[in-house]
Design a protein around this motif. Structure first.
Motif, mmCIF file in Angstrom:
data_model
loop_
_atom_site.group_PDB
_atom_site.id
_atom_site.type_symbol
_atom_site.label_atom_id
_atom_site.label_comp_id
_atom_site.label_asym_id
_atom_site.label_seq_id
_atom_site.Cartn_x
_atom_site.Cartn_y
_atom_site.Cartn_z
ATOM 1 N N THR A 164 -0.196 -37.186 15.989
ATOM 2 C CA THR A 164 -1.051 -37.937 16.919
ATOM 3 C C THR A 164 -0.199 -38.660 17.955
ATOM 4 O O THR A 164 -0.493 -38.622 19.147
ATOM 5 C CB THR A 164 -1.939 -38.946 16.161
ATOM 6 O OG1 THR A 164 -2.773 -38.225 15.256
ATOM 7 C CG2 THR A 164 -2.815 -39.744 17.112
ATOM 8 N N LYS A 218 -6.814 -43.506 26.906
ATOM 9 C CA LYS A 218 -6.644 -44.609 25.955
ATOM 10 C C LYS A 218 -7.695 -44.623 24.837
ATOM 11 O O LYS A 218 -7.376 -44.985 23.720
ATOM 12 C CB LYS A 218 -6.620 -45.964 26.666
ATOM 13 C CG LYS A 218 -7.935 -46.438 27.193
ATOM 14 C CD LYS A 218 -7.787 -47.813 27.831
ATOM 15 C CE LYS A 218 -9.118 -48.364 28.244
ATOM 16 N NZ LYS A 218 -9.012 -49.676 28.833
ATOM 17 N N TYR A 219 -8.923 -44.225 25.100
ATOM 18 C CA TYR A 219 -9.962 -44.262 24.062
ATOM 19 C C TYR A 219 -9.733 -43.179 23.009
ATOM 20 O O TYR A 219 -9.986 -43.399 21.828
ATOM 21 C CB TYR A 219 -11.350 -44.129 24.683
ATOM 22 C CG TYR A 219 -11.666 -45.279 25.595
ATOM 23 C CD1 TYR A 219 -11.878 -46.553 25.071
ATOM 24 C CD2 TYR A 219 -11.690 -45.121 26.969
ATOM 25 C CE1 TYR A 219 -12.145 -47.636 25.906
ATOM 26 C CE2 TYR A 219 -11.953 -46.190 27.811
ATOM 27 C CZ TYR A 219 -12.182 -47.442 27.266
ATOM 28 O OH TYR A 219 -12.438 -48.507 28.090
ATOM 29 N N ARG A 220 -9.233 -42.036 23.432
ATOM 30 C CA ARG A 220 -8.993 -40.939 22.496
ATOM 31 C C ARG A 220 -7.934 -41.327 21.463
ATOM 32 O O ARG A 220 -8.016 -40.945 20.306
ATOM 33 C CB ARG A 220 -8.539 -39.708 23.282
ATOM 34 C CG ARG A 220 -8.470 -38.486 22.448
ATOM 35 C CD ARG A 220 -8.258 -37.212 23.237
ATOM 36 N NE ARG A 220 -8.358 -37.375 24.664
ATOM 37 C CZ ARG A 220 -7.581 -36.737 25.543
ATOM 38 N NH1 ARG A 220 -6.664 -35.913 25.130
ATOM 39 N NH2 ARG A 220 -7.730 -36.926 26.829
ATOM 40 N N TYR A 221 -6.931 -42.100 21.890
ATOM 41 C CA TYR A 221 -5.831 -42.471 21.000
ATOM 42 C C TYR A 221 -5.878 -43.930 20.554
ATOM 43 O O TYR A 221 -4.977 -44.395 19.876
ATOM 44 C CB TYR A 221 -4.487 -42.191 21.693
ATOM 45 C CG TYR A 221 -4.284 -40.730 21.973
ATOM 46 C CD1 TYR A 221 -3.949 -39.847 20.956
ATOM 47 C CD2 TYR A 221 -4.440 -40.227 23.262
ATOM 48 C CE1 TYR A 221 -3.767 -38.501 21.211
ATOM 49 C CE2 TYR A 221 -4.258 -38.885 23.520
ATOM 50 C CZ TYR A 221 -3.928 -38.024 22.495
ATOM 51 O OH TYR A 221 -3.750 -36.687 22.760
ATOM 52 N N ARG A 222 -6.919 -44.650 20.966
ATOM 53 C CA ARG A 222 -7.061 -46.077 20.627
ATOM 54 C C ARG A 222 -5.841 -46.880 21.067
ATOM 55 O O ARG A 222 -5.263 -47.648 20.299
ATOM 56 C CB ARG A 222 -7.329 -46.257 19.137
ATOM 57 C CG ARG A 222 -8.620 -45.617 18.724
ATOM 58 C CD ARG A 222 -8.950 -45.908 17.288
ATOM 59 N NE ARG A 222 -10.190 -45.236 16.958
ATOM 60 C CZ ARG A 222 -10.395 -44.557 15.873
ATOM 61 N NH1 ARG A 222 -9.457 -44.478 14.969
ATOM 62 N NH2 ARG A 222 -11.544 -43.988 15.657
ATOM 63 N N THR A 281 -3.906 -49.705 23.307
ATOM 64 C CA THR A 281 -4.228 -51.025 23.839
ATOM 65 C C THR A 281 -3.173 -51.447 24.850
ATOM 66 O O THR A 281 -2.019 -51.040 24.783
ATOM 67 C CB THR A 281 -4.288 -52.091 22.727
ATOM 68 O OG1 THR A 281 -3.044 -52.109 22.028
ATOM 69 C CG2 THR A 281 -5.422 -51.810 21.760
ATOM 70 N N GLU A 320 -7.896 -56.521 27.445
ATOM 71 C CA GLU A 320 -8.983 -55.550 27.614
ATOM 72 C C GLU A 320 -8.582 -54.456 28.610
ATOM 73 O O GLU A 320 -8.883 -53.292 28.423
ATOM 74 C CB GLU A 320 -10.255 -56.248 28.106
ATOM 75 C CG GLU A 320 -10.917 -57.112 27.048
ATOM 76 C CD GLU A 320 -11.392 -56.296 25.855
ATOM 77 O OE1 GLU A 320 -11.986 -55.221 26.048
ATOM 78 O OE2 GLU A 320 -11.152 -56.736 24.715
ATOM 79 N N THR A 326 0.087 -45.621 19.065
ATOM 80 C CA THR A 326 -0.707 -45.475 17.848
ATOM 81 C C THR A 326 -0.080 -46.161 16.637
ATOM 82 O O THR A 326 -0.751 -46.356 15.632
ATOM 83 C CB THR A 326 -0.937 -43.985 17.544
ATOM 84 O OG1 THR A 326 0.333 -43.325 17.471
ATOM 85 C CG2 THR A 326 -1.766 -43.326 18.636
#
Length: 139
Positions: A17, A83-87, A89, A99, A117
């Motif tokens: 990942t 960014k959302y696919r791999y979470r 920040t 945010e 990750t």
């Protein structure tokens, strides 16, 4: 004396990942080296070793420089897309989660941080040509 980075070795709870994320972000080719995953381009390589016992806290910061401010902004757009696919920040200098991305400006140095990750911080910077060197870690 000239020094070049041979490779960066990283440990990860999930090396595939992390490799997928970094491959997309840094435009690197993925290959396998035994149990590890290798990323490479013409400048350097990263080998990612799976380590299920790795702790979540990581104090390492890896810093990359872009050749232009536009490239830095383009990198932000790329991160926003994946960014959302791999979470992933965005974080401050101190590691506080944000945010949205925040470009920090210290003199002629522009930079932002993100966490991967495994919680490792990555710093992406652009320094104006002929600008004095500034250490953003010293207040």
């Amino acid at each position: 004396m000239t020094l070049r980075i041979g490779q960066i070795a990283l440990h990860s709870k999930d090396n595939k990942t992390l490799a997928s994320f970094l491959s997309e972000l840094l435009d690197m080719e993925i290959s396998f080296s035994g149990e590890a995953v290798r990323l490479s381009n013409e400048n350097f390589s990263i080998i990612i070793i799976e380590d299920k016992n790795m702790t979540g806290k990581n104090s390492m910061v890896i810093d990359f420089f872009t050749d232009s401010f536009d490239e830095l902004q383009g990198l932000i757009q790329k991160v926003e897309f994946i960014k959302y696919r791999y979470r992933i920040t965005f974080v401050t200098d101190e590691g506080k989660v944000l945010e949205d991305v925040k470009i920090h400006n210290v003199g002629h140095l522009h930079y932002f941080f993100l966490s991967d990750t495994d919680g490792r911080r990555w710093k992406f910077s652009y320094r104006d040509a002929n600008a004095p060197l500034v250490n953003p870690f010293v207040k």
